[in-house]
Scaffold this active site. Sequence first.
Site, mmCIF file in Angstrom:
data_model
loop_
_atom_site.group_PDB
_atom_site.id
_atom_site.type_symbol
_atom_site.label_atom_id
_atom_site.label_comp_id
_atom_site.label_asym_id
_atom_site.label_seq_id
_atom_site.Cartn_x
_atom_site.Cartn_y
_atom_site.Cartn_z
ATOM 1 N N GLU A 115 0.848 -1.202 0.000
ATOM 2 C CA GLU A 115 0.000 0.000 0.000
ATOM 3 C C GLU A 115 0.874 1.238 0.000
ATOM 4 O O GLU A 115 2.076 1.164 0.295
ATOM 5 C CB GLU A 115 -0.901 0.006 1.243
ATOM 6 C CG GLU A 115 -2.063 -0.954 1.129
ATOM 7 C CD GLU A 115 -3.034 -0.880 2.293
ATOM 8 O OE1 GLU A 115 -2.680 -0.287 3.329
ATOM 9 O OE2 GLU A 115 -4.138 -1.414 2.162
ATOM 10 N N HIS A 241 -9.784 11.044 3.855
ATOM 11 C CA HIS A 241 -9.667 10.224 2.645
ATOM 12 C C HIS A 241 -10.164 11.082 1.477
ATOM 13 O O HIS A 241 -11.212 11.714 1.594
ATOM 14 C CB HIS A 241 -10.506 8.952 2.784
ATOM 15 C CG HIS A 241 -10.158 7.929 1.760
ATOM 16 N ND1 HIS A 241 -10.557 8.030 0.453
ATOM 17 C CD2 HIS A 241 -9.421 6.803 1.845
ATOM 18 C CE1 HIS A 241 -10.081 6.992 -0.221
ATOM 19 N NE2 HIS A 241 -9.388 6.242 0.599
ATOM 20 N N ARG A 287 -2.519 10.852 -1.073
ATOM 21 C CA ARG A 287 -3.822 11.089 -0.455
ATOM 22 C C ARG A 287 -3.998 12.515 0.098
ATOM 23 O O ARG A 287 -5.003 13.168 -0.155
ATOM 24 C CB ARG A 287 -3.930 10.150 0.746
ATOM 25 C CG ARG A 287 -5.094 9.258 0.707
ATOM 26 C CD ARG A 287 -5.134 8.485 2.002
ATOM 27 N NE ARG A 287 -5.458 7.098 1.704
ATOM 28 C CZ ARG A 287 -5.791 6.202 2.619
ATOM 29 N NH1 ARG A 287 -5.816 6.518 3.892
ATOM 30 N NH2 ARG A 287 -6.091 4.979 2.265
ATOM 31 N N HIS A 348 -11.464 10.514 8.091
ATOM 32 C CA HIS A 348 -11.232 9.070 8.017
ATOM 33 C C HIS A 348 -10.636 8.509 9.301
ATOM 34 O O HIS A 348 -11.027 7.443 9.766
ATOM 35 C CB HIS A 348 -10.289 8.812 6.838
ATOM 36 C CG HIS A 348 -10.087 7.376 6.504
ATOM 37 N ND1 HIS A 348 -11.126 6.522 6.257
ATOM 38 C CD2 HIS A 348 -8.946 6.646 6.349
ATOM 39 C CE1 HIS A 348 -10.640 5.320 5.969
ATOM 40 N NE2 HIS A 348 -9.324 5.360 6.037
ATOM 41 N N ARG A 383 -0.930 8.983 9.860
ATOM 42 C CA ARG A 383 -0.901 7.520 9.994
ATOM 43 C C ARG A 383 -0.501 6.849 8.685
ATOM 44 O O ARG A 383 -1.010 7.192 7.617
ATOM 45 C CB ARG A 383 -2.298 7.042 10.390
ATOM 46 C CG ARG A 383 -2.456 5.548 10.370
ATOM 47 C CD ARG A 383 -3.895 5.168 10.605
ATOM 48 N NE ARG A 383 -4.741 5.479 9.478
ATOM 49 C CZ ARG A 383 -5.421 4.565 8.770
ATOM 50 N NH1 ARG A 383 -5.357 3.298 9.091
ATOM 51 N NH2 ARG A 383 -6.194 4.931 7.771
HETATM 52 C C1 LIG Z 1 -13.861 2.638 5.858
HETATM 53 C C2 LIG Z 1 -12.639 2.380 6.695
HETATM 54 C C3 LIG Z 1 -11.606 1.604 6.188
HETATM 55 C C4 LIG Z 1 -10.454 1.361 6.974
HETATM 56 N N1 LIG Z 1 -9.470 0.530 6.499
HETATM 57 C C5 LIG Z 1 -8.398 0.232 7.303
HETATM 58 C C6 LIG Z 1 -7.422 -0.720 6.894
HETATM 59 O O1 LIG Z 1 -7.509 -1.305 5.831
HETATM 60 N N2 LIG Z 1 -6.366 -0.956 7.739
HETATM 61 C C7 LIG Z 1 -6.224 -0.330 8.948
HETATM 62 O O2 LIG Z 1 -5.238 -0.596 9.673
HETATM 63 N N3 LIG Z 1 -7.167 0.549 9.355
HETATM 64 C C8 LIG Z 1 -8.247 0.829 8.579
HETATM 65 N N4 LIG Z 1 -9.191 1.709 9.025
HETATM 66 C C9 LIG Z 1 -9.074 2.225 10.395
HETATM 67 C C10 LIG Z 1 -9.425 1.103 11.393
HETATM 68 O O3 LIG Z 1 -10.489 0.357 10.879
HETATM 69 C C11 LIG Z 1 -9.798 1.648 12.765
HETATM 70 O O4 LIG Z 1 -8.846 2.576 13.202
HETATM 71 C C12 LIG Z 1 -9.870 0.505 13.788
HETATM 72 O O5 LIG Z 1 -10.745 -0.502 13.323
HETATM 73 C C13 LIG Z 1 -10.353 1.032 15.132
HETATM 74 O O6 LIG Z 1 -10.566 -0.054 15.982
HETATM 75 P P1 LIG Z 1 -11.076 0.215 17.463
HETATM 76 O O7 LIG Z 1 -11.250 -1.097 18.101
HETATM 77 O O8 LIG Z 1 -10.178 1.211 18.089
HETATM 78 O O9 LIG Z 1 -12.487 0.961 17.265
HETATM 79 P P2 LIG Z 1 -13.804 0.496 16.477
HETATM 80 O O10 LIG Z 1 -13.572 -0.691 15.671
HETATM 81 O O11 LIG Z 1 -14.343 1.703 15.790
HETATM 82 O O12 LIG Z 1 -14.787 0.123 17.670
HETATM 83 C C14 LIG Z 1 -15.284 1.121 18.526
HETATM 84 C C15 LIG Z 1 -16.283 0.489 19.462
HETATM 85 O O13 LIG Z 1 -16.589 1.384 20.531
HETATM 86 C C16 LIG Z 1 -17.988 1.418 20.734
HETATM 87 N N5 LIG Z 1 -18.322 2.682 21.401
HETATM 88 C C17 LIG Z 1 -17.994 3.945 21.038
HETATM 89 N N6 LIG Z 1 -18.472 4.821 21.955
HETATM 90 C C18 LIG Z 1 -19.108 4.093 22.908
HETATM 91 C C19 LIG Z 1 -19.814 4.421 24.097
HETATM 92 N N7 LIG Z 1 -19.982 5.687 24.506
HETATM 93 N N8 LIG Z 1 -20.351 3.413 24.827
HETATM 94 C C20 LIG Z 1 -20.237 2.114 24.434
HETATM 95 N N9 LIG Z 1 -19.578 1.746 23.305
HETATM 96 C C21 LIG Z 1 -19.023 2.734 22.569
HETATM 97 C C22 LIG Z 1 -18.570 1.261 19.354
HETATM 98 O O14 LIG Z 1 -19.921 0.911 19.419
HETATM 99 C C23 LIG Z 1 -17.635 0.172 18.824
HETATM 100 O O15 LIG Z 1 -18.052 -1.079 19.312
HETATM 101 C C24 LIG Z 1 -10.337 1.962 8.258
HETATM 102 C C25 LIG Z 1 -11.384 2.741 8.747
HETATM 103 C C26 LIG Z 1 -12.514 2.949 7.997
HETATM 104 C C27 LIG Z 1 -13.624 3.783 8.572
#
Ligand SMILES: Cc1cc2nc3c(=O)[nH]c(=O)nc-3n(C[C@H](O)[C@H](O)[C@H](O)COP(=O)(O)OP(=O)(O)OC[C@H]3O[C@@H](n4cnc5c(N)ncnc54)[C@H](O)[C@@H]3O)c2cc1C
Length: 544
Positions: A115, A241, A287, A348, A383
């Site tokens: 990538e 993005h 980007r 993003h 990032r």
């Molecule tokens: C479209 C898209 C494509 C992406 N592609 C990539 C990729 O290819 N590779 C990569 O490394 N990263 C990618 N990213 C970034 C990556 O997906 C995220 O940074 C990562 O998944 C975040 O994981 P997390 O567990 O921190 O949060 P999340 O997976 O967002 O989970 C957050 C959780 O917290 C919960 N939550 C939030 N607030 C509260 C609250 N007040 N009370 C209770 N629950 C709450 C939500 O309901 C959810 O369950 C992408 C992001 C997007 C949006």
Amino acid sequence: MEFQSDFLIIGSGIAGLSFALKAATLGTVTMVTKKSQADTATNLAQGGIAAVLAAGDSFELHIEDTLRSGAGICRSEIVRLVVENGPERIRELIELGVAFKHGEQGKDKLDLAREGGHSARRIAHAFDLTGREIERCLLLSAAKNPRISIRENHCAIDLLLASKAGLGPAGEQDRCLGAYVLDNHTGEIHTFQAKTTVLCTGGCGKVYLYSTNPDIATGDGVAMAYRAGAKVANLEFVQFHPTCLYDPKAKNFLISEAVRGEGGRLIDRHGRPFMTKYDPAGDLATRDIVARAIDSELKASGDDSVFLDITHKSADFVRRRFPNIYQTCLAYGIDITRAPIPVVPAAHYMCGGVLTDDRGRTSIPGLYALGETACTGLHGGNRLASNSLLEAVVFAHLAFCQCQADWPGIGASPHPRVPAWSPGQAARIEECVLISHNWDQIRRLMWNYVGIVRSEKRLSLVHERLLPIISEVRQHYQDYLLTPDLIELRNIATLAELIVTSARLRRESRGLHYIVDYPAANDREWKKYIVLRQRHPHEFLPVN
Ligand SMILES: Cc1cc2nc3c(=O)[nH]c(=O)nc-3n(C[C@H](O)[C@H](O)[C@H](O)COP(=O)(O)OP(=O)(O)OC[C@H]3O[C@@H](n4cnc5c(N)ncnc54)[C@H](O)[C@@H]3O)c2cc1C
């Protein structure tokens, strides 16, 4: 009601679930998640997860790529820690059953993608549905574990602090004892007590009008931690993005960079290409440059979107090469083989967050932050693609190791008595438009004034305009019984204020923070993080 467990994890994405599966070897784990369990950014991740897995690759190369992308302000010791932990964490995911795509060579060799910004093939993936595969597998493992319980539709409101419970002084010695949580269905507010609380609440894309993020991304973890007195950092660095489908009904659909890679051209409303005005690489510029160029075109024209045109390629090629984009756009009435696609850049990824140490500990004892919510120092000012899923799994492991070391003392301590939530004089809200209007105002202001290209003038104007909205939101919070929308509104208002404050303080352009008044980076003065803490003056944290 009151619930007690050893660990309270807020959020069920990759960070929360990875930590939960390990923490369950120590004690009982309660996870709260504000919608359904797979409503996460993790579930939407497309590209994959980066790690040094190929024979020709090396830790040094991955470290170099991450540092270069981070625009001079990554914490180098954290970059090394994450990169060197990567391969082991990927092996664990595979052992759990994550079906990464394998290459032609055989079962033991992953098909590694390359990538932007990576100097080697190192992205483990499951086609363009990597996040969904990881989330599926982690949720399945959690469901089989009798020590883990997941409560869906439970929205954390605020952290429960020992000082607020009358169990000690506020300040440095304060301790997190869990959180107050709204049951979205019944409207009841419960006390969830825990010996260790872990914020895994994801990003804050929804602070902006256009975002690739799911609806849950309202910065709740950062806002809760800030209100509780934790240090937050680097919030001026928001990654955009460049090409997200512009359609009022399409909330967050990415148009892959591969469309430009296959010859797609960005044009304005009159059909005029514009990218060569901004960069010799034209439509294939990086980007951040493409996002800035589109932003500049939209500011000058006042149009709602620009367009991405791939109609000069044969319809057959477009349908075969981009089946998902073709089908999704068609569902919104756009045949991309015949018409250009309306696109806008969209928020993003949040590079900053709750400041943590090299074990995921925040500045509040008893409180950890993991995943996109945390600011560990890995990403610096920008990032590197596919490093965020990696950061989440590595820090989940490091935090677990710390909890394991602390467990003999912490595990044996009893849960203290804490007060139940008091609604005060709050009444049911009769006019939901009060909430939706403020939501819209904040997201529009942030988009127009604190987006991809900033200026001192716009930043100072937005600050003035946000202040009355923020005080109105505070009043709603006092006056009305809490709903998920009101909780989220309060949090996006806090995030907006923190992003604007940080952006106004950084008087240089670096990484994702571009401000026309200071168009260059200033290493002599600004190789540091801006750290904010409620009721304290801002601090600067130098980086090596
Ligand atoms: C479209 C898209 C494509 C992406 N592609 C990539 C990729 O290819 N590779 C990569 O490394 N990263 C990618 N990213 C970034 C990556 O997906 C995220 O940074 C990562 O998944 C975040 O994981 P997390 O567990 O921190 O949060 P999340 O997976 O967002 O989970 C957050 C959780 O917290 C919960 N939550 C939030 N607030 C509260 C609250 N007040 N009370 C209770 N629950 C709450 C939500 O309901 C959810 O369950 C992408 C992001 C997007 C949006």
